[in-house]
Design a protein around this motif. Sequence first.
Motif, PDB file in Angstrom:
ATOM      1  N   SER A  16      -0.674  17.703  21.807  1.00 20.65           N
ATOM      2  CA  SER A  16      -1.895  17.119  21.259  1.00 20.65           C
ATOM      3  C   SER A  16      -1.855  15.608  21.452  1.00 20.65           C
ATOM      4  O   SER A  16      -0.778  15.013  21.373  1.00 20.65           O
ATOM      5  N   PRO A  17      -3.010  14.986  21.676  1.00 20.70           N
ATOM      6  CA  PRO A  17      -3.017  13.527  21.801  1.00 20.70           C
ATOM      7  C   PRO A  17      -2.537  12.856  20.517  1.00 20.70           C
ATOM      8  O   PRO A  17      -2.843  13.301  19.408  1.00 20.70           O
ATOM      9  N   ALA A  18      -1.755  11.793  20.682  1.00 16.42           N
ATOM     10  CA  ALA A  18      -1.238  11.032  19.537  1.00 16.42           C
ATOM     11  C   ALA A  18      -2.288  10.024  19.069  1.00 16.42           C
ATOM     12  O   ALA A  18      -3.165   9.604  19.833  1.00 16.42           O
ATOM     13  N   SER A  19      -2.164   9.609  17.830  1.00 19.09           N
ATOM     14  CA  SER A  19      -3.092   8.654  17.226  1.00 19.09           C
ATOM     15  C   SER A  19      -2.604   7.222  17.417  1.00 19.09           C
ATOM     16  O   SER A  19      -1.395   6.972  17.450  1.00 19.09           O
ATOM     17  N   PRO A  20      -3.537   6.272  17.500  1.00 15.11           N
ATOM     18  CA  PRO A  20      -3.132   4.872  17.605  1.00 15.11           C
ATOM     19  C   PRO A  20      -2.391   4.406  16.349  1.00 15.11           C
ATOM     20  O   PRO A  20      -2.624   4.912  15.253  1.00 15.11           O
ATOM     21  N   VAL A  21      -1.510   3.449  16.538  1.00 12.49           N
ATOM     22  CA  VAL A  21      -0.838   2.799  15.414  1.00 12.49           C
ATOM     23  C   VAL A  21      -1.813   1.761  14.874  1.00 12.49           C
ATOM     24  O   VAL A  21      -2.259   0.874  15.599  1.00 12.49           O
ATOM     25  N   GLU A  22      -2.151   1.876  13.597  1.00 12.04           N
ATOM     26  CA  GLU A  22      -3.126   0.962  12.988  1.00 12.04           C
ATOM     27  C   GLU A  22      -2.483  -0.350  12.547  1.00 12.04           C
ATOM     28  O   GLU A  22      -3.107  -1.405  12.604  1.00 12.04           O
ATOM     29  N   GLU A  23      -1.223  -0.259  12.090  1.00  8.87           N
ATOM     30  CA  GLU A  23      -0.531  -1.443  11.569  1.00  8.87           C
ATOM     31  C   GLU A  23       0.971  -1.258  11.777  1.00  8.87           C
ATOM     32  O   GLU A  23       1.498  -0.161  11.606  1.00  8.87           O
ATOM     33  N   ILE A  24       1.635  -2.331  12.168  1.00  5.16           N
ATOM     34  CA  ILE A  24       3.089  -2.278  12.343  1.00  5.16           C
ATOM     35  C   ILE A  24       3.737  -2.568  10.995  1.00  5.16           C
ATOM     36  O   ILE A  24       3.730  -3.691  10.512  1.00  5.16           O
ATOM     37  N   ASP A  26       7.029  -1.533   8.004  1.00  6.26           N
ATOM     38  CA  ASP A  26       8.471  -1.286   7.980  1.00  6.26           C
ATOM     39  C   ASP A  26       8.787   0.151   8.404  1.00  6.26           C
ATOM     40  O   ASP A  26       9.806   0.387   9.052  1.00  6.26           O
ATOM     41  N   ASP A  27       7.909   1.094   8.045  1.00  8.22           N
ATOM     42  CA  ASP A  27       8.112   2.479   8.471  1.00  8.22           C
ATOM     43  C   ASP A  27       8.058   2.599  10.000  1.00  8.22           C
ATOM     44  O   ASP A  27       8.846   3.345  10.593  1.00  8.22           O
ATOM     45  N   ILE A  28       7.160   1.882  10.640  1.00 10.59           N
ATOM     46  CA  ILE A  28       7.065   1.889  12.105  1.00 10.59           C
ATOM     47  C   ILE A  28       8.317   1.250  12.699  1.00 10.59           C
ATOM     48  O   ILE A  28       8.892   1.766  13.668  1.00 10.59           O
ATOM     49  N   ARG A  29       8.781   0.154  12.127  1.00 16.41           N
ATOM     50  CA  ARG A  29      10.003  -0.499  12.624  1.00 16.41           C
ATOM     51  C   ARG A  29      11.218   0.429  12.502  1.00 16.41           C
ATOM     52  O   ARG A  29      12.039   0.515  13.414  1.00 16.41           O
ATOM     53  N   THR A  30      11.311   1.159  11.400  1.00 13.43           N
ATOM     54  CA  THR A  30      12.400   2.126  11.226  1.00 13.43           C
ATOM     55  C   THR A  30      12.282   3.252  12.238  1.00 13.43           C
ATOM     56  O   THR A  30      13.278   3.660  12.848  1.00 13.43           O
ATOM     57  N   ASP A 121       4.207  -5.126  21.345  1.00 19.92           N
ATOM     58  CA  ASP A 121       5.603  -4.845  21.003  1.00 19.92           C
ATOM     59  C   ASP A 121       5.725  -4.684  19.494  1.00 19.92           C
ATOM     60  O   ASP A 121       4.722  -4.664  18.775  1.00 19.92           O
ATOM     61  N   LEU A 122       6.932  -4.600  19.011  1.00 15.47           N
ATOM     62  CA  LEU A 122       7.175  -4.342  17.589  1.00 15.47           C
ATOM     63  C   LEU A 122       6.771  -5.511  16.697  1.00 15.47           C
ATOM     64  O   LEU A 122       6.565  -5.338  15.493  1.00 15.47           O
ATOM     65  N   ASP A 123       6.629  -6.694  17.287  1.00 17.79           N
ATOM     66  CA  ASP A 123       6.159  -7.857  16.532  1.00 17.79           C
ATOM     67  C   ASP A 123       4.654  -8.038  16.619  1.00 17.79           C
ATOM     68  O   ASP A 123       4.118  -9.015  16.092  1.00 17.79           O
TER      69      ASP A 123
END
Length: 188
Positions: A16-24, A26-30, A121-123
Motif C-alpha cells: 500500500s502507498p505510504a503516507s507523507p511525514v507531516e512533522e519530524i 522525536d518518534d520519527i528520529r527514533t 533530511d532528518l533536520d
Amino acid sequence: MAVLPIRIMGDPVLHSPASPVEEITDDIRTLVADMFETMDTAPGVGLAAPQVGVPLRIYTYAYVDDDDRPWRGVIINPELWMTPLEPGEPDEDLESEGCLSFPGERFALRRSERVRVTGTDLDGAPVDIAVDGWRARIMQHEYDHLDGVLYIDRLSDGDWKTVQKIARKRGWGRPGASWMPGVDDLEG
C-alpha cells in the motif's frame, strides 16, 4: 536504537502507498535510528519505513563504492525523477538485485541508469541527490517501497512464477510474516 523485524512480501503495509511525514518528531528520529540499525544488521543497502511496518514516506540508504567511499543518509517525503529505461532484457550479472522483504533471493531487473531524488533530511533541510549506477538502483528500489511496490512485482512472468513458488515453500505471502535481522537466518 533497536533492530526491528522486517516485513516479508504479503504483509499489507508493503503493498500500500505510504503516507507523507507531516512533522519530524522525536518518534520519527527514533524510527530513523532504528531503521539504520536494522539495515546495518540485516545487512542491506537501503530500508524503507514500510519494511519495518511503518507506513510513512521515509527511507535510509548506505552504499560503499569501489573506492571505499561511504554514501549514507535518509530521505523523508522523497520525489523521484529518472531517465528513461534502456530497452532490452536485464543483464543477470550486472542488474540483479535483492530485497530485505524477499530475503535470500536475487533476480535481474532493468532499472533506470540515472535518477534525481529530492526531499528532506532528518533536520528538515532540503535534500537533492542526482546519482547513477547502483546508487540510482538503490533510490528506485527504496522509492518503490513507498508506493507499495516490491521489486519482485516488476519481474518477468517467468521470474514471477519462481517468486511465487519460493513464497509458498517458505510460507510467505501472508499478513504478519517477518524476520529479525541478527536472529533469523533467511539467506536461502
